[in-house]
Design a protein around this motif. Structure first.
Motif, short mmCIF file in Angstrom:
data_model
loop_
_atom_site.label_atom_id
_atom_site.label_comp_id
_atom_site.label_asym_id
_atom_site.label_seq_id
_atom_site.Cartn_x
_atom_site.Cartn_y
_atom_site.Cartn_z
N PHE A 99 0.80 -1.22 0.00
CA PHE A 99 0.00 0.00 0.00
C PHE A 99 0.84 1.27 0.00
CE2 PHE A 99 0.54 -1.57 4.28
CZ PHE A 99 1.08 -0.47 4.91
N SER A 100 2.16 1.17 -0.04
CA SER A 100 3.00 2.37 -0.01
C SER A 100 3.28 2.91 -1.41
CB SER A 100 4.32 2.08 0.70
OG SER A 100 5.07 1.13 -0.04
N GLN A 101 2.85 2.20 -2.46
CA GLN A 101 3.10 2.65 -3.83
C GLN A 101 2.03 3.63 -4.29
OE1 GLN A 101 3.85 -1.74 -5.22
NE2 GLN A 101 4.45 -0.36 -6.87
N ASN A 102 2.44 4.65 -5.02
CA ASN A 102 1.52 5.52 -5.74
C ASN A 102 1.77 5.27 -7.22
OD1 ASN A 102 0.41 6.72 -3.43
ND2 ASN A 102 2.07 8.19 -3.33
N ILE A 103 0.69 5.26 -8.00
CA ILE A 103 0.79 4.88 -9.41
C ILE A 103 0.38 6.06 -10.28
CG2 ILE A 103 -0.02 3.26 -11.17
CD1 ILE A 103 1.44 1.88 -8.85
N GLU A 104 1.26 6.43 -11.21
CA GLU A 104 0.96 7.46 -12.20
C GLU A 104 0.35 6.79 -13.42
OE1 GLU A 104 1.29 10.82 -12.40
OE2 GLU A 104 2.12 11.04 -10.38
N LEU A 105 -0.80 7.30 -13.85
CA LEU A 105 -1.46 6.85 -15.07
C LEU A 105 -1.49 7.99 -16.06
CD1 LEU A 105 -4.42 5.00 -13.33
CD2 LEU A 105 -2.41 3.96 -14.36
N ASN A 106 -1.89 7.69 -17.30
CA ASN A 106 -1.96 8.74 -18.33
C ASN A 106 -2.87 9.89 -17.91
OD1 ASN A 106 -0.29 7.26 -19.93
ND2 ASN A 106 -1.92 6.40 -21.18
N ASN A 107 -3.98 9.56 -17.28
CA ASN A 107 -4.98 10.58 -16.99
C ASN A 107 -5.20 10.81 -15.50
OD1 ASN A 107 -6.08 8.10 -16.54
ND2 ASN A 107 -7.99 8.48 -17.62
N GLY A 108 -4.27 10.35 -14.67
CA GLY A 108 -4.44 10.55 -13.24
C GLY A 108 -3.41 9.84 -12.40
#
Length: 151
Positions: A34-43
């Motif tokens: 749960f410590s990961q943040n994920i960058e997506l194309n739109n958010g």
């Protein structure tokens, strides 16, 4: 739907939507904790571990999941035909395609729709539905809050 070599025009209910043709890139990301943040194309997806005593503000842009019910790793991926889940408030399973239709999601938005799954079971249809099977209860001690911030 009307296609040209560079654009697609979609008549969707009372709207006309024009989009450039992009090469479809399907996403599948393994999330180990749960410590990961994920960058997506739109958010961006933000994961937080919180306690049941914290103030919970429920809305479509976030999901509150019982930590004990989640099996790691979890997977973020594009939805596909045949996917189903057990949305909060409903008994039994419902096809993701039917949820998208009921929410009046247009064809272009459907192509960019993500799900998060644990051990092959969908926990959250981003911004649209959380699964009954991962919902918090009075017995929940730790909660995973996943928030989706769109750009």
């Amino acid at each position: 739907v009307f296609n040209s070599s560079t654009h697609v025009l979609l008549k969707d209910r009372d709207s006309i939507i024009i989009s450039t043709i992009e090469i479809s890139k399907k996403t599948s990301i393994i999330i180990n904790d749960f410590s990961q943040n994920i960058e997506l194309n739109n958010g961006k997806l933000i994961f937080k571990l919180i306690s049941y005593t914290e103030d919970l503000i429920f809305h479509d842009k976030s999901a509150y999941l019982d930590f004990e019910k989640v099996k790691w790793p979890i997977i973020l991926r594009n939805w596909k035909n045949g996917d189903k889940m057990s949305p909060l408030g409903l008994k039994g399973n419902k096809l993701i395609s039917k949820i998208l239709i009921d929410k009046k999601i247009n064809r272009f938005e459907k192509n960019d729709q993500y799900v998060i799954e644990s051990d092959g079971e969908i926990m959250w249809l981003l911004n649209l539905a959380t699964s009954n099977n991962f919902s918090i209860t009075n017995h929940t001690k730790k909660i995973i809050k996943i928030e989706y911030i769109q750009y």
